[in-house]
Write a protein that holds these residues in place. Structure first.
Motif, PDB file in Angstrom:
ATOM      1  N   GLY A 117       1.992   5.948  -6.936  1.00  0.00           N
ATOM      2  CA  GLY A 117       0.342   7.239  -8.006  1.00  0.00           C
ATOM      3  C   GLY A 117       0.741   8.603  -7.547  1.00  0.00           C
ATOM      4  N   MET A 118       1.361   9.228  -6.551  1.00  0.00           N
ATOM      5  CA  MET A 118       1.667  10.108  -6.337  1.00  0.00           C
ATOM      6  C   MET A 118       2.679  10.895  -6.664  1.00  0.00           C
TER       7      MET A 118
ATOM      8  N   ALA B  79      -5.030   2.951   5.392  1.00  0.00           N
ATOM      9  CA  ALA B  79      -5.056   1.462   5.374  1.00  0.00           C
ATOM     10  C   ALA B  79      -5.052   0.652   6.330  1.00  0.00           C
TER      11      ALA B  79
ATOM     12  N   ALA C  58      -3.241   8.439   4.471  1.00  0.00           N
ATOM     13  CA  ALA C  58      -3.192   6.939   3.293  1.00  0.00           C
ATOM     14  C   ALA C  58      -2.693   5.680   4.400  1.00  0.00           C
TER      15      ALA C  58
ATOM     16  N   MET D 146      -0.335  13.235   3.055  1.00  0.00           N
ATOM     17  CA  MET D 146      -1.475  12.524   2.462  1.00  0.00           C
ATOM     18  C   MET D 146      -1.325  10.728   2.494  1.00  0.00           C
ATOM     19  N   LEU D 147       0.463  10.523   2.159  1.00  0.00           N
ATOM     20  CA  LEU D 147       1.245   9.410   2.220  1.00  0.00           C
ATOM     21  C   LEU D 147       0.640   8.836   4.045  1.00  0.00           C
TER      22      LEU D 147
ATOM     23  N   ILE E   3       1.053  -1.107   0.201  1.00  0.00           N
ATOM     24  CA  ILE E   3       0.088  -0.067   0.203  1.00  0.00           C
ATOM     25  C   ILE E   3       0.882   1.684  -0.031  1.00  0.00           C
ATOM     26  N   ILE E   4       1.747   1.378   0.490  1.00  0.00           N
ATOM     27  CA  ILE E   4       2.588   2.781   1.095  1.00  0.00           C
ATOM     28  C   ILE E   4       4.134   2.393  -0.155  1.00  0.00           C
TER      29      ILE E   4
ATOM     30  N   LEU F 199       2.300   1.880  -3.113  1.00  0.00           N
ATOM     31  CA  LEU F 199       1.217   1.549  -4.242  1.00  0.00           C
ATOM     32  C   LEU F 199       1.182   3.115  -4.308  1.00  0.00           C
ATOM     33  N   VAL F 200       0.506   4.070  -3.086  1.00  0.00           N
ATOM     34  CA  VAL F 200      -0.219   5.330  -2.838  1.00  0.00           C
ATOM     35  C   VAL F 200       1.251   6.023  -3.229  1.00  0.00           C
TER      36      VAL F 200
END
Length: 714
Positions: free
Chosen positions: A233-234, A428, A424, A420-421, A226-227, A229-230
């Motif tokens: 993406g950012m 999650a 997120a 934001m990270l 998840i880390i 991916l986020v």
């Protein structure tokens, strides 16, 4: 759903909002007060550090980021420092969770001050240089930087850097002292209420949370995925937006310079009389009006810092003939009539220049630096191009502005990215990772060994109370239902198994009774021998004899298969089985065959059930086949020696002989208990396994009780 938990979650959200509002107010008021009172301090991180210490990283980072946004309405430059306040909030959370805000341990407080000063002062100094270019002696730390420089031995940059850190040490000392004081004054229960969590299930204790955190995945963990991916993406979005913005910024800056240069070159074209170009080339400064025109061009060059050169060339095949080239503060201009070689950047448009045509702006980076050159043809009264008016614009400031633009964008992005990270990961963690890992740990510890354990497991799963409102919650309800159904099925299967086991044991006893009933003197032989084997095995286990073999399963199989040890007698004729006198040798051989016959009967039964419950029937076969074998190897049917004889048969040998001794037979009366026990003791090491015989002797009281009860003696 547990509505008390829902109320707790709503209360935590309310506390978090209040904490954020207080933190924002403290930051904004602190920074404004420092400005109003003209203090050499910032005081703009107290609220974010406090919110992070009390509420965790999410409230602290939100306060830090939006403090800079709010202050940005008054001073836009403060927005660029959001990343620093967010970093301070992250470290404040880390320090608070590890007990660094403790007045009893001053070295920990000093560590917090040092870390904050390195972020605010050290990174802040580097960020300022990246945003605006290095300017020595500016800002709050300017006077101290000048004093450090006067002391000698250090460069201006290092003096400014150290001064920024030293000033920030004072600022962050005040921040840390205030945060530590508030943190320690608040009671622990209130601090727990203020800490912002996002439980979508029943909260876990620290012990259970540690157990879940210690659990490792076979591959890459979901948290890490998840880390990545986020973050990826950012970063991709940021790189794309930044690249597009930078391209537009640079294009706009160049267009602005082109427009300015076009305006200047038009004035040049209007100032120079093209009909007199030959005269200017021949006479130079002696030509009437030449100096006035050159002065005008010089004023045009000085009209903007970005204009590096203003000049007029006639383009010929052998080079550029200087018509006008005013001196500048940086360089002396060429004389009229001098020939200048063509720059390589102009070679692609040389044909157009020779033809007197318009050319597009040219950007070059050669001998005279990074320049934007605008050439405009100056035509005579007949419309013939006699020369070109030219303006060179220095583009270095665009590169500097571009770097500063990138620094500002990246600085704002970094603060937003960290916020934001973290958010997120936080979402999650509470909505995906913890619910899944909790279900994994609880279901992985499913206990099947008792009804109470199974019930407790189901209750533990229900108490998780996961309510994420998405597929995770659906999975949780499916797990609960599956677990309940599994427990019900286990209980049903266990009931059926117990029923089948009772039926099986009953059928065995009935079968054994049918066999034994042909012997009119045996009585309760099958039940007594089963009871004796149970006594022997329990005593052996108590004394630690053959511990590896005496498992619960083994003992269960032996006791329940013991009644089948004489199943082979079904093939022995009644005349031999019930003969009142001594058997002949031939008759005894037939009697001995009951061991082999019994093994064959049970082996046939094992083949019919295809190996099901093979342990049970395997022991039954051993008992039937080898219960007349002797420890010294003189038994039958195979004459096995010592531990070649299966343990179950060695146990049955003692039980069978003892019951035969104390029981009445067609050919004898039963022996007294003491005599029968003496015979068993005498046979230890020859007829019987000495360990088995010893255990039997040690349990004599229980043996006697069973013997008397079975014989009807009260």
């Amino acid at each position: 759903m547990d509505y008390s938990l829902t109320r707790q979650r709503n209360a935590r959200r309310k506390y978090a909002l209040i904490l954020c509002a207080i933190g924002l107010a403290i930051n904004v008021l602190g920074s404004r007060m420092a400005i109003w009172l003209k203090l050499p301090l910032y005081l703009d991180n107290i609220g974010s550090a406090l919110a992070a210490a009390l509420g965790g990283s999410v409230p602290g980072m939100a306060v830090g980021f939006f403090t800079n946004v709010i202050n940005g309405f008054i001073d836009a430059s403060t927005v660029y420092y959001a990343s620093l306040t967010v970093l301070i909030a992250i470290f404040s959370t880390w320090f608070a969770n590890r007990g660094y805000y403790d007045f009893k341990k001053p070295w920990k407080l000093l560590a917090v001050v040092g870390a904050f000063a390195l972020i605010g002062g050290g990174l802040g100094s580097l960020l300022t240089a990246a945003l605006y270019g290095f300017e020595f002696g500016t800002g709050i730390a300017g006077p101290l930087a000048r004093q450090l420089l006067a002391s000698g031995g250090m460069s201006p940059f290092l003096c400014q850097f150290l001064a920024d850190i030293l000033i920030d040490l004072v600022d962050k000392s005040i921040t840390v002292l205030i945060v530590a004081a508030v943190y320690n004054l608040l009671p622990e229960p209130l601090r727990q209420k203020l800490y912002f969590t996002g439980w979508q299930q029943a909260p876990l204790s620290r012990k259970n949370r540690a157990i879940i955190d210690e659990k490792r995945s076979r591959g890459v963990s979901l948290r890490f995925k998840i880390i990545v991916l986020v973050a990826t993406g950012m970063i991709i979005i940021a790189v794309g937006i930044t690249t597009i913005s930078f391209i537009h910024f640079r294009t706009a800056a160049i267009d602005e310079q082109v427009n300015m240069a076009n305006g200047v070159v038009r004035v040049v074209a209007e100032t120079v009389d093209a009909d007199r170009v030959d005269e200017f080339l021949e006479q130079g400064e002696a030509a009437p009006g030449y100096l006035e025109i050159e002065k005008t061009l010089s004023h045009l060059a000085e009209s903007s810092e970005d204009i590096q050169y203003v000049y007029v060339y006639r383009i010929e095949e052998d080079g550029c003939y200087v018509v006008f080239d005013p001196d500048t503060s940086e360089a002396t201009g060429a004389n009229p009539g001098d020939i200048i070689d063509f720059d390589e950047a102009f070679l692609p448009v040389l044909d157009k220049l020779l033809a007197g045509e318009e050319i597009d702006p040219i950007i070059s980076n050669e001998e005279y630096g990074w320049l934007l050159s605008i050439y405009k043809p100056i035509r005579d009264s007949n419309g013939v191009c006699q020369c070109y008016g030219a303006v060179d614009i220095n583009m270095d400031h665009i590169a500097t502005s571009g770097r500063q633009f990138l620094a500002r964008v990246l600085s704002v992005f970094l603060g937003f990215f960290l916020l934001m990270l973290t958010l997120a990961i936080w979402v999650a963690e509470y909505n995906i990772i913890l619910p899944i890992n909790t279900m994994d740990v609880v279901t992985g510890r499913f206990a099947y060994n008792s009804e109470e354990a199974r019930s407790d497991t189901v209750e533990r799963i229900k108490q998780l109370d996961i309510h994420t409102g998405d597929e995770i919650e659906n999975l949780y309800h499916s797990v609960v239902k599956t677990t309940e159904d599994t427990v019900q099925y286990i209980e049903y299967a266990q009931t059926q198994s117990e029923t089948i086991s009772r039926l099986q044991n009953g059928l065995i006893l009935v079968l054994a009774d049918m066999v034994e009933s042909r012997d009119k003197c045996t009585g309760d032989h099958v039940r007594k021998t089963a009871a004796y084997t149970d006594i022997i095995m329990r005593q052996m286990k108590k004394e630690g004899i053959y511990p590896d073999q005496l498992t619960d399963e083994f003992m269960y199989d032996v006791v329940n298969s013991a009644p089948l040890h004489d199943i082979g007698k079904i093939q022995v004729p009644d005349s031999i089985l019930n003969k009142p006198g001594k058997l002949t040798d031939e008759e005894f051989e037939i009697m001995k065959s009951h061991t082999t016959a019994g093994a064959q009967v049970i082996e046939h039964a094992m083949e019919m059930v295809h190996g099901e419950d093979s342990g049970y029937l395997e022991e039954a076969k051993y008992l039937a086949h080898f219960h007349h074998e002797k420890w010294n190897g003189k038994g039958y049917p195979l004459g096995l020696y010592q531990e070649e004889i299966p343990l179950s048969a060695r146990i049955m040998a003692v039980a069978d002989v003892f019951d035969a001794l104390v029981s009445k037979r067609s050919y004898k009366e039963g022996f007294p208990f003491e005599k029968a026990m003496a015979i068993i003791e005498e046979g230890a090491g020859s007829h019987f396994d000495p360990n088995v015989a010893a255990a039997f002797m040690h349990a004599s009281d229980e043996v006697k009780r069973v013997m008397n009860m079975n014989m009807g003696i009260k």
